[in-house]
Design a protein around this motif. Structure first.
Motif: not given
Lengths: 248, 603
Positions: B55-60, B87-99
């Motif tokens: 789960a990562a809010a990449l919004s693609y 929950a804040e750190l997770h939502a903010k940082e997940a997209p970068e971790r996926v990329l």
């Protein structure tokens, strides 16, 4: 309840022996269920590797009636009824104990392969664009669960023990996944020819037959890699061109 | 005095699934020496079984998505018992971790314009899960493994830690054994990261493998660290149930994300019968709207099959209990029905859910493109775990860090699907970074040989005990007991019985008889693992008794509602000076105004 008889290779490097166990069989049971049942009820020190029990981790590789297979995906109902089922460890690797072998060579080999090296990002935000069809081709190789059954069955390793000169089907699949990766810009052809020993493979396709993920190892990975090696080293036009330029 | 094979690192990581590998990579990138201990072979950890996605809010896929929506979804799913900062750190940082994974070679499924494709999942408002068919976990662990092996990390495969070493009030290393020869190993480290995963083997029906015996939870507890939220065990709604040998194996939520529906034995789509108030506004009220949602219609609301896992699991249990289950005690999950809606549906299913297709065909003789699957709840995940600092992942004992499933806080009372893989990446990285920093700021400490001898004697005592049972029998009895008495639906009388049963099981476990020698002996290994399983089972049971209300994954039939007055606390567990389990209720920390504002906005 019906039962089944197993002849399981027991013992360590000093020499194995076959022990006979009989255990109850329930509907749908796979070989690994029977082994774990024997372990829990009769032989708690029976050494076996397993994890996911669903064909996704590649831990429970063994030879069932002489065929390299995953124990968790082999149904008892698919084996000849009424006959003892022979369970042995993978033969190509040094035996540790019972059904467990020393597969650490595979982990050392992987480290020798040049790592993934992507082209510069396509977009200003540091990301890449790839077409699904380009991804699909490589995803076939990335399905590999590293069960090492292909290594076990490959005669270059199993019969000829060329562990120092040949990386085996698993790692040709790995190299193919890197070489054909839409983003990768590294060149591994020189290693394929020399250190990896791709020339030893004579395309008997034994590896493809035992792959539990149905990866077309020979056709889709090894043969295209062989072609790439040929293109680089044996292309007559390139050779002529190289001579003319005064190079080897 | 016996001699021990001794290794010294700046940072020792225990566990080599997604969190452990990500932590090891990060720590070594910070220039410290890193040792990585795996209970199995490298790359076999349970992360490979993760199917649905990251789960990562990449919004693609849906440009309305962003970290705030992901944050609010995670908090709502966790019934607001989550640690807001995590929950804040997770939502903010997940997209970068996926990329970052993509830059390391991961290949995810693509959108038409060549970006990363994202899919729908339970409790996520927009399509958010980055995936590769239904083998996302394999892609992730292999990417981390194939990146990590070039980082100079020392990997110790098939090695189990039995004790953490402590000196001067902080954790300074670990003691364990390697499976092959049964030799003891001593690790000295300036910082230790636990990334040992879950406790699923405490239950009979579980998607977890033999490894998940709560090792990290128990190691931390005995080292004096606090555990939190241990009553929240996630029962995944859809595990295989037939034939008996496959019972518990996971059926990905991705089946429902792709349009799969749940039916009872009367063919009724029972998930429409009970939609929780918190989700009424977000849930479709007819089948047509639900289908449109799964096909990407941005104006449609999600079908009730994609409600949170705790709720779906309870609805399934209700159907079965009230006599509307299948002959084998499950319900039906049908994806084949989509052929009424889609041309080439069979190819579509095989393409989107290849692992499920293969798994059912091989193990259950079911062709999911033509037939429904029989499913029922399976023990899957524990939300609770080692209490950590949100930013640094340090436990309440200095020098000890935890990340991934064995850490508590991010998921609150219930985890959303897909938030586990992102959790591993985000907090694995953070644990690695801060453990490296801690290692740079602290000196290494050694331990006296006497202590080590004591640990080895404790581990070897099972070769001399004279009990009647072997370790597998006691483990099986524990699993039956926990399944019956501290399962999906709980009550006080059952759990008081469980407490009594645990006492008896502990006695038996202390006296199990181990045969054979120390070389690769699963009976011995299980005897040692069993001690950890008993510790976590006790923690789960005591915490579940303490929480006299129902919320998230914790359901009490004697207290079926959420207690709005008292229900705003975490249960924290610590080892008392006498060695008992000490429980206390701790009020939830107040959310910062800006985070509270986001939640109110998204209600």
């Amino acid at each position: 309840m019906p039962s089944a008889t197993f002849q399981v290779q027991r013992g360590g490097a000093g020499g194995g022996r076959l022990e006979t166990y009989t255990t109850e069989v329930a509907e749908g049971m796979v070989v690994l269920d029977a082994v774990l049942q024997i372990q829990a009820e009769q032989a708690p020190d029976l050494a076996v590797r397993w994890n996911c029990k669903a064909g996704r981790c590649g831990s429970c590789s063994a030879e069932i009636n002489g065929m390299p297979k995953l124990m968790c995906m082999t149904r008892l109902s698919d084996l000849p009824p009424g006959k003892p089922i022979l369970l042995q460890p993978m033969k190509a690797f040094p035996l540790i104990k019972d059904l467990v072998t020393d597969v650490s060579w595979n982990f050392r080999v992987k480290k020798m392969i040049k790592k993934f090296k992507p082209r510069p990002p396509d977009a200003a935000d540091g990301t890449w664009r790839m077409a699904q069809e380009d991804v699909d081709r490589v995803q076939e190789f990335r399905k590999c669960i590293e069960c090492f059954l292909c290594q076990d069955v490959c005669h270059v390793l199993r019969e000829h023990h060329l562990f120092e000169e040949f990386i085996g089907p698993r790692f040709f699949v790995h190299v193919a996944s890197l070489e054909m990766h839409p983003l990768d810009v590294e060149d591994r052809r020189e290693e394929l020819k020399k250190a990896d020993g791709i020339g030893y493979c004579n395309i008997t396709k034994c590896c493809t037959q035992v792959c539990p993920e149905d990866i077309h190892i020979t056709d889709n990975a090894i043969i295209p890699l062989k072609e790439r090696v040929v293109d680089k080293f044996y292309d007559p036009l390139k050779r002529l061109f190289g001579r003319w330029r005064g190079k080897k | 005095m016996p001699s021990y094979d001794t290794h010294t690192y700046d940072v020792l990581v225990i566990g080599a699934g997604g969190a452990g590998l990500r932590a090891a990579i990060e720590a070594s990138a910070h220039g410290v020496s890193v040792g990585l201990v795996c209970k199995s072979l490298l790359g076999k950890a349970h992360t490979v079984m993760a199917e649905g996605g990251i789960a990562a809010a990449l919004s693609y896929v849906d440009d309305r998505d962003n970290w705030k929506v992901h944050f609010a979804d995670t908090m709502r799913g966790g019934q607001y018992l989550n640690n807001g900062r995590m929950a804040e750190l997770h939502a903010k940082e997940a997209p970068e971790r996926v990329l970052e994974l993509e830059a390391w070679g991961a290949l995810f499924d693509r959108t038409k314009d060549g970006r990363i494709l994202q899919r729908n999942f339970g409790g996520h408002k927009y399509p958010r899960l980055v995936h590769v068919g239904d083998r996302t976990g394999l892609e992730m662990i292999r990417t981390l493994q194939d990146h990590g092996i070039y980082q100079g990390i020392a990997v110790h495969m098939e090695c189990t830690i039995t004790t953490l070493l402590k000196e001067e009030g902080r954790v300074v290393g670990a003691f364990g054994y390697e499976r092959e020869k049964g030799r003891f190993l001593v690790f000295f480290a300036k910082a230790v990261i636990l990334a040992t995963g879950g406790i699923g083997r405490a239950y009979k029906i579980t998607s977890n493998s033999w490894e998940y015996t709560g090792d990290g939870h128990a190691l931390a507890f005995h080292a004096g660290a606090e555990l939190m939220d241990m009553e929240f065990v996630q029962f995944h709604p859809t595990g295989m149930i037939w034939p008996p040998s496959v019972r518990g194996i996971l059926v990905t939520e991705g089946v429902r994300g792709e349009g799969g529906i749940l039916l009872n034995n009367q063919g009724r789509r029972f998930m429409f019968d009970d939609i929780p108030a918190l989700y009424v506004n977000q849930t479709a009220d007819n089948e047509e709207e639900g289908w449109r949602y799964t096909q990407g219609d941005k104006n449609a609301r999600r079908p009730p099959e994609l409600l949170t896992r705790d709720h779906v699991a309870r609805c399934i249990v209700r159907e079965i209990k009230e006599g509307r289950g299948t002959a084998h005690g499950g319900v039906l999950l049908d994806i084949s029905w989509i052929k009424k809606k889609l041309p080439h549906a069979e190819d579509h299913i095989r393409k989107k859910l290849p692992g499920m297709y293969h798994q059912f065909l091989k193990l259950a003789d079911i062709d999911i493109t033509r037939q429904p699957m029989e499913v029922g709840p399976t023990t899957h995940y524990i939300m609770g775990g080692i209490r950590v600092d949100a930013d640094t992942q340090m436990a309440t004992v200095p020098g000890l860090f935890a990340a991934g499933e064995c850490a508590a806080g991010l998921h609150g009372a219930n985890r959303l699907g897909g938030n586990s893989l992102s959790d591993l990446l985000v907090f694995g990285k953070r644990a690695g970074e801060y453990a490296a920093q801690f290692a740079k700021e602290n000196k290494s400490v050694t331990i006296s040989g006497e202590h080590l001898d004591q640990y080895s004697r404790e581990a070897l005592r099972y070769f001399e005990t004279e009990g009647a049972d072997n370790s597998f029998q006691v483990q099986a009895d524990l699993q039956d007991m926990m399944q019956d008495l501290v399962g999906i639906v709980r009550n006080e009388a059952d759990m008081l019985r469980a407490v009594e049963e645990l006492k008896k099981l502990k006695e038996r476990a202390a006296n199990v008889r181990v045969t054979g020698n120390r070389e690769f002996n699963p009976g011995w290994h299980t005897a040692l693992d069993l001690q950890n399983l008993l510790t976590v089972s006790e923690a789960v049971t005591l915490a579940a008794l303490e929480r006299k209300e129902s919320l998230g994954a914790h359901f009490r039939e004697d207290y079926p509602d959420r207690d709005e007055k008292s229900g705003k606390f975490n249960i924290v567990i610590r080892k008392s000076e006498e060695g008992w389990m000490e429980l206390r209720q701790e009020a939830l920390p107040e959310l910062p105004a800006e985070l509270q504002h986001i939640i109110n906005e998204m209600k």
